[in-house]
Design an enzyme around this catalytic site. Structure first.
Site, PDB file in Angstrom:
ATOM      1  N   LYS A 124     -41.121  89.786 -48.904  1.00  0.00           N
ATOM      2  CA  LYS A 124     -40.251  90.439 -47.925  1.00  0.00           C
ATOM      3  C   LYS A 124     -41.076  91.072 -46.791  1.00  0.00           C
ATOM      4  CE  LYS A 124     -36.666  88.936 -49.929  1.00  0.00           C
ATOM      5  NZ  LYS A 124     -35.999  89.391 -51.102  1.00  0.00           N
TER       6      LYS A 124
HETATM    7  C1  LIG Z   1     -34.911  89.079 -52.145  1.00  0.00           C
HETATM    8  C2  LIG Z   1     -33.476  89.325 -52.044  1.00  0.00           C
HETATM    9  C3  LIG Z   1     -32.788  90.140 -52.960  1.00  0.00           C
HETATM   10  C4  LIG Z   1     -33.426  90.686 -54.193  1.00  0.00           C
HETATM   11  O1  LIG Z   1     -34.536  91.479 -53.960  1.00  0.00           O
HETATM   12  P1  LIG Z   1     -35.437  91.949 -55.211  1.00  0.00           P
HETATM   13  O2  LIG Z   1     -36.213  93.102 -54.667  1.00  0.00           O
HETATM   14  O3  LIG Z   1     -36.320  90.777 -55.545  1.00  0.00           O
HETATM   15  O4  LIG Z   1     -34.535  92.305 -56.317  1.00  0.00           O
HETATM   16  C5  LIG Z   1     -31.458  90.406 -52.754  1.00  0.00           C
HETATM   17  N1  LIG Z   1     -30.808  89.878 -51.711  1.00  0.00           N
HETATM   18  C6  LIG Z   1     -31.410  89.076 -50.803  1.00  0.00           C
HETATM   19  C7  LIG Z   1     -30.621  88.551 -49.642  1.00  0.00           C
HETATM   20  C8  LIG Z   1     -32.763  88.756 -50.951  1.00  0.00           C
HETATM   21  O5  LIG Z   1     -33.351  87.932 -50.085  1.00  0.00           O
END
Ligand SMILES: *Cc1c(COP(=O)(O)O)cnc(C)c1O
Length: 355
Positions: free
Chosen positions: A155
């Site tokens: 992210k």
């Molecule tokens: C990555 C992601 C999540 C989940 O994030 P985590 O921190 O891995 O639980 C939820 N929603 C979207 C749109 C994502 O891209």
């Protein structure tokens, strides 16, 4: 605590609660507003499964909705239509897809925020792609009732694993702080333990083990210092693609509705048209042979076995998502991607598309 304060400051939210994933944050958000069996939650089909699975954790049902062709996002119109069709919609989860804020404040018939208020449904932001992101200068995280960020490794900011829930609502913040760590109520502990007794605590619900470890928060504190620098480098990448791919008639570029500096630029999705000389899967293969890694965001949830079977979904109900799915791929975008590397990517892409 320090990371919570920094995120609260950045997003303009009153409360920030650190957790160990965005999935945990979404789960806690729905739990705190009281989602349970019999409730429905509106979500876009164009998202990662985490957005929908948390609804099932609580025994409620996700209602998958089609998205806008240009932004891959829910719109006020799509949400309003669904709210008129369905009863018992407890909440709507909007995804700020790719790092661009969904139209929460503005839209042709009023923003998503206004529509959710009018229909009495909670608005939760899945902001996993959207730190930092803005709509009309307002940061994502201070528009809906709750916003959930991800600090997963891929992210815009990472703590290895981690997430953050932000809200202006004191009741939600209080419940989340209790439920993220086993249902332990620290206020009751402080109030009822005898003076000097530090070991006593009370448990008021079967909570979860969702706290963010300090070591991850320390990584976040270092990352957050570089957040805007990394964002602006990704903006450089996006502007390069937008400029150099705009004349390619066989593909659609994403619609940008915010100012470039308001976009988190987490992803750069393109969509091949039917007229392209190669199909999407073939193009991914050809680019992979050139050492260019692409990916797909997303195979829509209505095409996933669990959701399609459980809710007897028909792809025909999602015409926009189906069209996007057939042609979409995400190009590399990250702060260290150089213009020379992008020149190579664009050259190979043009070659494979017959330019
Ligand atoms: C990555 C992601 C999540 C989940 O994030 P985590 O921190 O891995 O639980 C939820 N929603 C979207 C749109 C994502 O891209």
């Amino acid at each position: 605590m320090q990371l919570e304060n920094k995120i609260a400051e950045l997003t303009g939210a009153r409360y920030a609660c650190a957790v160990n994933s965005c999935t945990a944050a979404l789960h806690l958000a729905l739990e705190a507003i009281g989602v349970g069996p019999g409730d429905k939650v509106l979500i876009p089909t164009w998202t990662f499964t985490a957005t929908a699975e948390v609804v099932r954790y609580l025994g409620a049902d996700p209602i998958l909705l089609d998205v806008d062709r240009g932004t891959f996002s829910l719109t006020p119109e799509i949400i309003e239509q669904a709210l008129l069709e369905h009863s018992n919609v407890k909440a709507t989860i909007v995804v700020h897809f790719g790092g661009q804020a969904a139209p929460i404040l503005e839209g042709a018939s009023g923003g998503i925020g206004e529509i959710c208020k009018r229909h009495g449904t909670w608005l939760i932001e899945d902001a996993a792609h959207a730190l930092p992101a803005y709509e009309n200068g307002i940061p994502v995280g201070s528009m809906g009732d709750v916003a959930c960020f991800s600090f997963y490794a891929n992210k815009t900011m990472t703590t290895g694993e981690g997430g953050m829930l932000v809200t202006d609502n004191p009741d939600i913040a209080k419940r989340v702080r209790i439920m993220r760590l086993h249902g332990i109520d620290r206020d009751i502990w402080a109030r009822y333990s005898s003076p000097g007794v530090k070991w006593e605590y009370d448990v008021i619900a079967p909570g979860f083990k969702y706290n963010m470890p300090d070591i991850n928060a320390a990584i976040g504190l270092a990352q957050i210092e570089r957040l805007e620098t990394m964002r602006s480098e990704r903006q450089r990448c996006a502007e390069y693609y937008l400029q150099h791919l705009s004349e390619l008639e066989c593909l659609d570029l994403p619609t940008i509705r915010v100012k470039p500096e308001e976009h988190a630029w987490h992803l750069f999705p393109i969509v091949l048209k039917e007229s392209a000389p190669v199909n999407r899967n073939k193009l991914i293969e050809l680019l992979a042979a050139d050492n260019i890694g692409t990916s797909i965001h997303y195979k829509p949830l209505h095409r996933m076995t669990y959701y399609s079977e459980r809710y007897a979904l028909n792809p025909g109900e999602f015409p926009n998502a189906e069209a996007l799915w057939k042609g979409c791929l995400s190009l590399p975008i990250y702060s260290l991607l150089s213009n020379t590397e992008m020149e190579y990517i664009v050259t190979r892409l043009r070659f494979h598309l017959g330019y």
